[in-house]
Design an enzyme around this catalytic site. Structure first.
Site: not given
Length: 145
Positions: A69, A72
């Site tokens: 991600c 993230c």
């Protein structure tokens, strides 16, 4: 007698009783000698997260994330910096939902990154998305932190 908190050692999972007046003194685990309140986020699996949520006396802020991600990974330095700023006030934990999907499912994580704030085993609030540092501080302040 001074008030104290039970704190989970991030290294060996032992429960340590620490006087609240000593939280900023860098307490060490009575079992393994490791730092009980590191100034960086603690990586946890499902069982480790459950132990933190049910036994740790501090509020726990969990970053549910995954290595693939982009947001993230972009948020990781902000979370790291906040962990250092709030050391002794809030426990910062990271749970990789890719490696531990059962824990993500148990907490009904539908998007990542998701931040969830817990106190006494109960979820107080959550927010999805990578927050800039000022927004993260404001979000924590709304919860008295």
């Amino acid at each position: 007698m001074s008030e104290s908190l039970e704190l989970v050692c991030p290294h060996c999972q032992a429960i340590n009783r620490v006087p609240t007046a000593r939280l900023h003194d860098g307490p060490s685990c009575g079992r393994c000698g490791g730092a009980i309140l590191p100034s960086e986020p603690v990586s946890v699996d499902g069982a480790g997260l459950q132990r933190l949520l049910t036994r740790d006396g501090l509020p726990v802020l969990v970053d549910f994330w995954a290595p693939w991600c982009g947001p993230c990974r972009a948020f990781a330095p902000t979370f790291q910096q906040a962990a250092a700023t709030y050391a002794g006030l809030v426990r910062f934990a990271k749970l990789d939902t890719e490696a531990h999907p059962d824990a993500g499912a148990r907490h009904q994580i539908r998007s990542i990154p998701t931040l969830a704030l817990f106190k006494g085993g109960r979820e107080l609030d959550r927010v999805s998305g990578a927050l800039p540092a000022p927004q993260l501080r404001a979000w924590l302040a709304r919860h008295g932190l």
